[in-house]
Scaffold this motif. Structure first.
Motif, PDB file in Angstrom:
ATOM      1  N   SER A 192       0.876  -1.181  -0.018  1.00 16.30           N
ATOM      2  CA  SER A 192      -0.064   0.117   0.119  1.00 16.30           C
ATOM      3  C   SER A 192       0.846   1.203  -0.003  1.00 16.30           C
ATOM      4  CB  SER A 192      -0.915  -0.286   1.224  1.00 16.30           C
ATOM      5  OG  SER A 192      -1.523   1.289   1.267  1.00 16.30           O
ATOM      6  N   PHE A 195      -2.334   4.646   2.094  1.00 16.14           N
ATOM      7  CA  PHE A 195      -2.811   4.148   3.469  1.00 16.14           C
ATOM      8  C   PHE A 195      -1.760   3.650   4.482  1.00 16.14           C
ATOM      9  CE2 PHE A 195      -5.400   0.791   5.764  1.00 16.14           C
ATOM     10  CZ  PHE A 195      -6.091   1.709   6.447  1.00 16.14           C
ATOM     11  N   LEU A 217     -13.432  -3.873   7.543  1.00 13.94           N
ATOM     12  CA  LEU A 217     -13.518  -2.732   6.781  1.00 13.94           C
ATOM     13  C   LEU A 217     -13.784  -2.800   5.553  1.00 13.94           C
ATOM     14  CD1 LEU A 217     -10.521  -2.866   5.116  1.00 13.94           C
ATOM     15  CD2 LEU A 217      -9.590  -2.230   7.270  1.00 13.94           C
ATOM     16  N   ALA A 219     -12.892  -0.708   1.853  1.00 15.61           N
ATOM     17  CA  ALA A 219     -11.924   0.402   1.203  1.00 15.61           C
ATOM     18  C   ALA A 219     -12.101   0.609  -0.312  1.00 15.61           C
ATOM     19  CB  ALA A 219     -10.443  -0.189   1.369  1.00 15.61           C
ATOM     20  N   VAL A 236     -11.805   4.739   3.640  1.00 12.44           N
ATOM     21  CA  VAL A 236     -12.150   3.534   4.200  1.00 12.44           C
ATOM     22  C   VAL A 236     -13.052   3.674   5.232  1.00 12.44           C
ATOM     23  CG1 VAL A 236     -10.676   1.661   5.532  1.00 12.44           C
ATOM     24  CG2 VAL A 236      -9.533   3.070   3.891  1.00 12.44           C
ATOM     25  N   ALA A 365      -7.701  -3.596   3.894  1.00 10.09           N
ATOM     26  CA  ALA A 365      -7.969  -2.697   2.921  1.00 10.09           C
ATOM     27  C   ALA A 365      -7.532  -2.807   1.385  1.00 10.09           C
ATOM     28  CB  ALA A 365      -7.053  -1.229   3.268  1.00 10.09           C
ATOM     29  N   SER A 368      -9.749  -5.312   0.155  1.00 10.21           N
ATOM     30  CA  SER A 368     -11.107  -5.004   0.062  1.00 10.21           C
ATOM     31  C   SER A 368     -11.217  -4.115  -1.309  1.00 10.21           C
ATOM     32  CB  SER A 368     -11.647  -4.142   1.234  1.00 10.21           C
ATOM     33  OG  SER A 368     -13.003  -3.413   0.846  1.00 10.21           O
ATOM     34  N   ALA A 378     -10.272  -7.429   9.423  1.00  8.57           N
ATOM     35  CA  ALA A 378      -9.448  -6.588   9.581  1.00  8.57           C
ATOM     36  C   ALA A 378      -8.616  -6.979  10.753  1.00  8.57           C
ATOM     37  CB  ALA A 378      -9.633  -5.116   9.758  1.00  8.57           C
TER      38      ALA A 378
END
Length: 385
Positions: A192, A195, A217, A219, A236, A365, A368, A378
């Motif tokens: 990532s 984030f 979560l 995202a 998110v 995330a 997602s 998560a």
């Protein structure tokens, strides 16, 4: 309190974060900088280390040389700060923990969940502290927010809205600048971009203040500059394990936002609002009441009092917030040596478990976003029921 020996890996000449650590770690006289491997270029690192006062025999070319040189010294470093690119954190941190040397690792602690699980387990097994530099939790009024929530002054927390936005990476013409390019390169940054760089500061702050952790979560990631392999903007939604909902936005292309780390907490009995750019005021609005401004230095909690250095009306900032993390670590290290319990107000530094939760949230995330915003667990595997 006896001064502790401190070492640093990374953070050399030209580093953005290195000077912040060096000022903050030594601000209270708890640590003295004794050793360093400060640059990827061994000769530059040695030269800069000596320039800032490190003895030649402890100005190392790389972290392996530093570990070999320090581990058996009677005056070896008590704490090492790891301020290198993300992909190197795991190997360096684990090696020093195995040597029984405490570590403060820059975030993100690792780039994979498996690595983070191993760091948390290694810290627990060796007894060496592994802290993660979520330094913004060192602000006095952030700690006061946590105290107010814990005391029940807001009632049940319904919603937490956090953001960390800036616009310093918004110019596509500057996308190849080495200081920002690595943040969007999976080989150096991991899974990532934005984030992992800034969003997890916001998530950690939401967890720190509410006392809850991310359960699942959803995202949405955006690479606003198309050449970037990793996201430079993320939205998110998070369901916390205590029932609070978190709305989190993070961006590096938000032109006009300079350092937009903000948090709002809404409970049944009132709401709180704090912004890192104006850190000495906390806005508190009781249900059906008028908004009050709580000034740093006038907050009625032991946590805020311990973290406050100068009188009300004089500005404190990021250097002092980071210094509070180092002060907490100094107290924790001395308490372990002396076989006593640490000051409860000094037990707020982010731990390897906090780092592990962050890496699990990053993984979730990424998954997602790839699945069009599906809800994803998560929690780290080791912390699931």
């Amino acid at each position: 309190m006896t001064r502790l020996n401190w070492g640093m890996i990374g953070g050399g000449d030209g580093s953005q974060i290195g000077p912040v650590h060096r000022i903050s770690a030594t601000m209270d006289g708890f640590f003295t900088l004794r050793a360093g491997a400060l640059d990827a270029d061994p000769e530059k690192g040695r030269a800069f280390a000596q320039q800032i006062g490190i003895a030649p025999d402890r100005a190392y070319g790389d972290w392996r040389e530093m570990l070999a040189g320090e581990r058996n010294r009677p005056d070896r470093v008590d704490l090492v700060t790891v301020a290198t690119p993300n992909a190197t954190h795991y190997e360096i941190t684990r090696a020093f923990l195995e040597a029984g040397i405490h570590v403060l690792c820059e975030k993100p602690m690792t780039v994979t969940v498996a690595e983070a699980e191993d760091i948390a387990a290694t810290s627990a097994r060796t007894g060496a502290i592994c802290a993660v530099n979520y330094g913004y939790t060192g602000y006095p009024l952030v700690r006061h927010m946590r105290a107010m929530v814990a005391r029940g002054e807001l009632g049940r927390i319904r919603l937490c809205v956090v953001e960390f936005s800036h616009g310093f990476h918004a110019d596509a013409a500057d996308a190849e600048n080495p200081r920002m390019r690595w943040r969007y390169d999976p080989a150096q940054a991991g899974l990532s971009g934005q984030f992992a760089d800034c969003g997890i500061h916001a998530l950690n702050m939401a967890s720190f203040v509410t006392g809850e952790n991310a359960r699942e979560l959803s995202a949405d990631f955006l690479s606003a500059i198309a050449s970037r392999k990793l996201e430079d903007d993320a939205m998110v939604n998070i369901r916390m394990d205590g029932g609070t909902r978190v709305r989190l936005w993070t961006s590096s292309v938000a032109v006009g936002s300079f350092h937009g780390l903000n948090i709002r907490v809404f409970g049944e009995q009132g709401g709180l609002r704090w912004a890192q750019q104006w850190p000495d005021q906390l806005h508190w609005t009781p249900l059906n009441g008028r908004t009050q401004v709580i000034e740093r230095g006038a907050a009625d909690s032991a946590d805020a009092a311990r973290a406050t250095r100068i009188a009300t009306g004089h500005s404190e900032g990021m250097l002092v917030a980071f210094a509070n993390i180092y002060a907490d670590l100094a107290e924790a290290i001395h308490a372990r040596r002396e076989g006593r319990a640490p000051d409860p107000a000094a037990c707020h530094y982010p731990t390897a478990v906090d780092g592990l939760r962050s890496i699990a949230a990053i993984r979730a995330a990424v998954d997602s976003a790839a699945q069009g915003g599906d809800w994803v667990d998560a929690r780290p595997p080791s912390l699931r029921p």
